[in-house]
Design a protein around this motif. Structure first.
Motif, PDB file in Angstrom:
ATOM      1  N   PHE A  67       0.845  -1.204   0.000  1.00 37.18           N
ATOM      2  CA  PHE A  67       0.000   0.000   0.000  1.00 37.18           C
ATOM      3  C   PHE A  67       0.873   1.244   0.000  1.00 37.18           C
ATOM      4  CE2 PHE A  67      -2.260   3.438   2.057  1.00 37.18           C
ATOM      5  CZ  PHE A  67      -3.535   3.375   1.500  1.00 37.18           C
ATOM      6  N   THR A  68       1.957   1.219   0.773  1.00 36.33           N
ATOM      7  CA  THR A  68       2.826   2.385   0.935  1.00 36.33           C
ATOM      8  C   THR A  68       3.571   2.757  -0.344  1.00 36.33           C
ATOM      9  OG1 THR A  68       3.136   1.770   3.250  1.00 36.33           O
ATOM     10  CG2 THR A  68       4.681   3.351   2.355  1.00 36.33           C
ATOM     11  N   TYR A  69       3.693   1.836  -1.291  1.00 32.22           N
ATOM     12  CA  TYR A  69       4.426   2.135  -2.518  1.00 32.22           C
ATOM     13  C   TYR A  69       3.609   2.991  -3.488  1.00 32.22           C
ATOM     14  CZ  TYR A  69       7.316  -1.824  -0.944  1.00 32.22           C
ATOM     15  OH  TYR A  69       8.096  -2.688  -0.209  1.00 32.22           O
ATOM     16  N   HIS A  70       2.305   3.112  -3.236  1.00 33.27           N
ATOM     17  CA  HIS A  70       1.429   3.929  -4.087  1.00 33.27           C
ATOM     18  C   HIS A  70       1.474   3.487  -5.549  1.00 33.27           C
ATOM     19  CE1 HIS A  70       0.960   6.544  -0.626  1.00 33.27           C
ATOM     20  NE2 HIS A  70       2.267   6.744  -0.575  1.00 33.27           N
ATOM     21  N   ASN A  71       1.574   2.191  -5.779  1.00 34.51           N
ATOM     22  CA  ASN A  71       1.637   1.709  -7.168  1.00 34.51           C
ATOM     23  C   ASN A  71       0.677   0.562  -7.444  1.00 34.51           C
ATOM     24  OD1 ASN A  71       2.798  -0.577  -6.003  1.00 34.51           O
ATOM     25  ND2 ASN A  71       4.861  -0.167  -6.748  1.00 34.51           N
ATOM     26  N   GLU A  72      -0.146   0.217  -6.459  1.00 38.39           N
ATOM     27  CA  GLU A  72      -0.983  -0.983  -6.623  1.00 38.39           C
ATOM     28  C   GLU A  72      -2.058  -0.803  -7.691  1.00 38.39           C
ATOM     29  OE1 GLU A  72      -0.496  -3.296  -2.405  1.00 38.39           O
ATOM     30  OE2 GLU A  72      -2.146  -1.863  -2.540  1.00 38.39           O
ATOM     31  N   GLU A  73      -2.579   0.392  -7.825  1.00 37.29           N
ATOM     32  CA  GLU A  73      -3.586   0.632  -8.872  1.00 37.29           C
ATOM     33  C   GLU A  73      -2.962   0.457 -10.258  1.00 37.29           C
ATOM     34  OE1 GLU A  73      -7.110   3.850  -9.993  1.00 37.29           O
ATOM     35  OE2 GLU A  73      -5.611   4.337  -8.462  1.00 37.29           O
ATOM     36  N   ALA A  74      -1.743   0.957 -10.422  1.00 42.44           N
ATOM     37  CA  ALA A  74      -1.054   0.809 -11.709  1.00 42.44           C
ATOM     38  C   ALA A  74      -0.745  -0.658 -11.989  1.00 42.44           C
ATOM     39  CB  ALA A  74       0.226   1.633 -11.710  1.00 42.44           C
ATOM     40  N   ILE A  75      -0.317  -1.387 -10.967  1.00 43.85           N
ATOM     41  CA  ILE A  75      -0.062  -2.822 -11.143  1.00 43.85           C
ATOM     42  C   ILE A  75      -1.351  -3.545 -11.494  1.00 43.85           C
ATOM     43  CG2 ILE A  75       0.613  -4.937  -9.927  1.00 43.85           C
ATOM     44  CD1 ILE A  75       2.634  -3.237  -8.365  1.00 43.85           C
ATOM     45  N   GLY A  76      -2.436  -3.156 -10.838  1.00 42.79           N
ATOM     46  CA  GLY A  76      -3.732  -3.783 -11.118  1.00 42.79           C
ATOM     47  C   GLY A  76      -4.156  -3.635 -12.570  1.00 42.79           C
ATOM     48  N   LYS A  77      -3.874  -2.485 -13.164  1.00 40.71           N
ATOM     49  CA  LYS A  77      -4.239  -2.267 -14.570  1.00 40.71           C
ATOM     50  C   LYS A  77      -3.465  -3.214 -15.491  1.00 40.71           C
ATOM     51  CE  LYS A  77      -5.518   2.594 -13.967  1.00 40.71           C
ATOM     52  NZ  LYS A  77      -5.172   4.006 -14.267  1.00 40.71           N
ATOM     53  N   VAL A  78      -2.186  -3.446 -15.158  1.00 41.79           N
ATOM     54  CA  VAL A  78      -1.386  -4.370 -15.958  1.00 41.79           C
ATOM     55  C   VAL A  78      -1.877  -5.796 -15.784  1.00 41.79           C
ATOM     56  CG1 VAL A  78       0.930  -5.281 -16.376  1.00 41.79           C
ATOM     57  CG2 VAL A  78       0.625  -2.864 -15.815  1.00 41.79           C
ATOM     58  N   LEU A  79      -2.185  -6.166 -14.541  1.00 41.97           N
ATOM     59  CA  LEU A  79      -2.679  -7.522 -14.289  1.00 41.97           C
ATOM     60  C   LEU A  79      -4.000  -7.767 -15.015  1.00 41.97           C
ATOM     61  CD1 LEU A  79      -1.929  -7.949 -10.472  1.00 41.97           C
ATOM     62  CD2 LEU A  79      -0.638  -8.871 -12.408  1.00 41.97           C
ATOM     63  N   LYS A  80      -4.851  -6.761 -15.066  1.00 40.57           N
ATOM     64  CA  LYS A  80      -6.132  -6.898 -15.767  1.00 40.57           C
ATOM     65  C   LYS A  80      -5.902  -7.221 -17.241  1.00 40.57           C
ATOM     66  CE  LYS A  80     -10.497  -4.480 -16.666  1.00 40.57           C
ATOM     67  NZ  LYS A  80     -11.268  -3.217 -16.450  1.00 40.57           N
ATOM     68  N   LYS A  81      -4.940  -6.536 -17.849  1.00 44.92           N
ATOM     69  CA  LYS A  81      -4.620  -6.811 -19.249  1.00 44.92           C
ATOM     70  C   LYS A  81      -4.037  -8.208 -19.406  1.00 44.92           C
ATOM     71  CE  LYS A  81      -3.585  -1.952 -20.329  1.00 44.92           C
ATOM     72  NZ  LYS A  81      -2.527  -0.987 -20.716  1.00 44.92           N
ATOM     73  N   TRP A  82      -3.195  -8.602 -18.445  1.00 51.71           N
ATOM     74  CA  TRP A  82      -2.568  -9.933 -18.491  1.00 51.71           C
ATOM     75  C   TRP A  82      -3.620 -11.040 -18.401  1.00 51.71           C
ATOM     76  CZ3 TRP A  82       1.951 -11.802 -19.855  1.00 51.71           C
ATOM     77  CH2 TRP A  82       2.345 -13.068 -19.425  1.00 51.71           C
ATOM     78  N   PHE A  83      -4.580 -10.859 -17.508  1.00 51.22           N
ATOM     79  CA  PHE A  83      -5.639 -11.859 -17.358  1.00 51.22           C
ATOM     80  C   PHE A  83      -6.527 -11.891 -18.600  1.00 51.22           C
ATOM     81  CE2 PHE A  83      -5.297 -10.841 -12.581  1.00 51.22           C
ATOM     82  CZ  PHE A  83      -4.298 -11.780 -12.414  1.00 51.22           C
ATOM     83  N   ALA A  84      -6.764 -10.725 -19.203  1.00 52.54           N
ATOM     84  CA  ALA A  84      -7.597 -10.663 -20.404  1.00 52.54           C
ATOM     85  C   ALA A  84      -6.955 -11.412 -21.566  1.00 52.54           C
ATOM     86  CB  ALA A  84      -7.842  -9.206 -20.797  1.00 52.54           C
ATOM     87  N   LYS A  85      -5.621 -11.503 -21.557  1.00 50.27           N
ATOM     88  CA  LYS A  85      -4.907 -12.236 -22.603  1.00 50.27           C
ATOM     89  C   LYS A  85      -4.837 -13.734 -22.304  1.00 50.27           C
ATOM     90  CE  LYS A  85      -1.815  -8.450 -23.971  1.00 50.27           C
ATOM     91  NZ  LYS A  85      -0.396  -7.993 -24.033  1.00 50.27           N
ATOM     92  N   GLY A  86      -5.361 -14.127 -21.165  1.00 50.30           N
ATOM     93  CA  GLY A  86      -5.373 -15.551 -20.832  1.00 50.30           C
ATOM     94  C   GLY A  86      -4.477 -15.933 -19.686  1.00 50.30           C
TER      95      GLY A  86
END
Length: 344
Positions: A67-86
């Motif tokens: 939480f303290t890194y302030h980057n989880e939302e950005a990581i979440g967007k990448v993971l969403k794309k990764w999951f969408a690709k399978g």
């Protein structure tokens, strides 16, 4: 689509050189944690998306954030794309951490749910208490904000841990652990825990191997994750310039360069191999795809006992510590829950 993508991924991984096979360690929770993960704490925001994409494409399964890194939302967007690709969620190991300002029982679930929302996940694989000391709500790690302000709260570690256990029972975290706790603090939690901490994340590198702490964790079946495994020289320069803790970069040491030449590996690979060879997890940070590949290519060679000893001899004790938190929090060394008070 998912089946085709997974088959393609298996073929791709099978075609990689031998060293790219990712070793795992068994946690006391019953789950496996990959021995190499991607640390994300200081990756620049504009590099973060490419860093995560590169890591996933390079075979990384373990992503470490907080939480303290302030980057989880950005990581979440990448993971969403990764999951969408399978990409399959069950093939990834995601670690997050309860922030210091959340170190009270009633705040644990709130902060975990916020991390899950930002990451776009139903659960994290590992949830850690980030620090043993607590900050008042609203305080972050900006020195300018906290200087001269009474910022600390007393933390009841056992009451806090009970709430951590609830997150496992509620399915929000597969495993739980600690970060930056010292041995006596870990022992206190361990003795009073129903679900034992399965992971400890602390600073470990050749200048600060923390062998006694590691032996304690091994005895209690706690897997240790080493952050700053390459020594974090840039942070040392920033945090400890002219403090008596100045040390040369580990990767520039002649002994490390000589070993790199001997094994036909990079200096960073020698240092990381030295750590994982003792059954530790490492989470080096890099947004560069080529360096990421090097950082996971650790499993096709082994350092001899003699060469391990050479690196062991670089131990500087507490002088080797980079992250003591004192530059960020005024008066922290006087806090009874400061983890390094005996050494400061």
């Amino acid at each position: 689509m998912n089946t085709v993508f997974r088959l393609f991924s298996l073929v791709l991984l099978a075609s990689l050189p031998k060293g790219y096979a990712m070793d795992n360690l068994k946690l006391s929770s019953g789950y496996n944690i990959p021995s190499v993960g991607l640390g994300t704490s200081s990756i620049k925001p504009y590099d973060l998306e490419n860093a995560i994409i590169n890591a996933l494409e390079n075979g990384y399964k373990h992503i470490d954030t907080a939480f303290t890194y302030h980057n989880e939302e950005a990581i979440g967007k990448v993971l969403k794309k990764w999951f969408a690709k399978g990409g399959a969620r069950e093939n990834l190991f995601i670690t997050s951490k309860l922030p210091s300002q959340g170190n009270r029982p009633e705040s644990v679930e709130k902060y975990l749910k916020q991390s899950l929302k930002d990451l776009g996940l139903d659960y994290v694989d590992m949830y850690l208490i980030h620090t043993p000391f607590g900050l008042k709500e609203g305080v972050n790690n900006s020195p300018k904000e906290v200087n001269g302000i009474e910022i600390f709260e007393n933390v009841n570690h056992n009451a806090l841990w009970k709430e951590m256990e609830k997150q496992v029972k509620n399915g929000y975290a597969k495993s739980i652990g600690l970060s930056n706790f010292n041995q006596s603090q870990i022992d206190n939690v361990y003795k009073n825990a129903e679900i034992k901490p399965s992971n400890l994340q602390v600073e470990i590198h050749a200048y600060l191997p923390q062998k006694q702490l590691r032996q304690f964790c091994k005895k209690h079946n706690i897997v240790v994750t080493a952050y700053a495994p390459l020594g974090s020289h840039n942070s040392r320069t920033y945090l400890h310039k002219s403090t008596g803790k100045d040390l040369p970069a580990l990767i520039d040491l002649p002994i490390i360069k000589d070993l790199a030449q001997k094994y036909k590996k990079s200096p960073s690979q020698i240092l990381l191999r030295h750590t994982v060879q003792d059954d530790l997890v490492v989470i080096p940070k890099s947004s560069n795809s080529d360096r990421q590949k090097l950082n996971i290519d650790l499993f096709d060679f082994k350092l001899t006992a003699e060469d391990v000893k050479k690196i062991d001899n670089l131990d500087k004790g507490e002088k080797g510590r980079v992250f003591d938190f004192l530059k960020f929090y005024k008066g922290l060394e006087n806090n009874p829950q400061y983890p390094f008070v005996e050494q400061s």
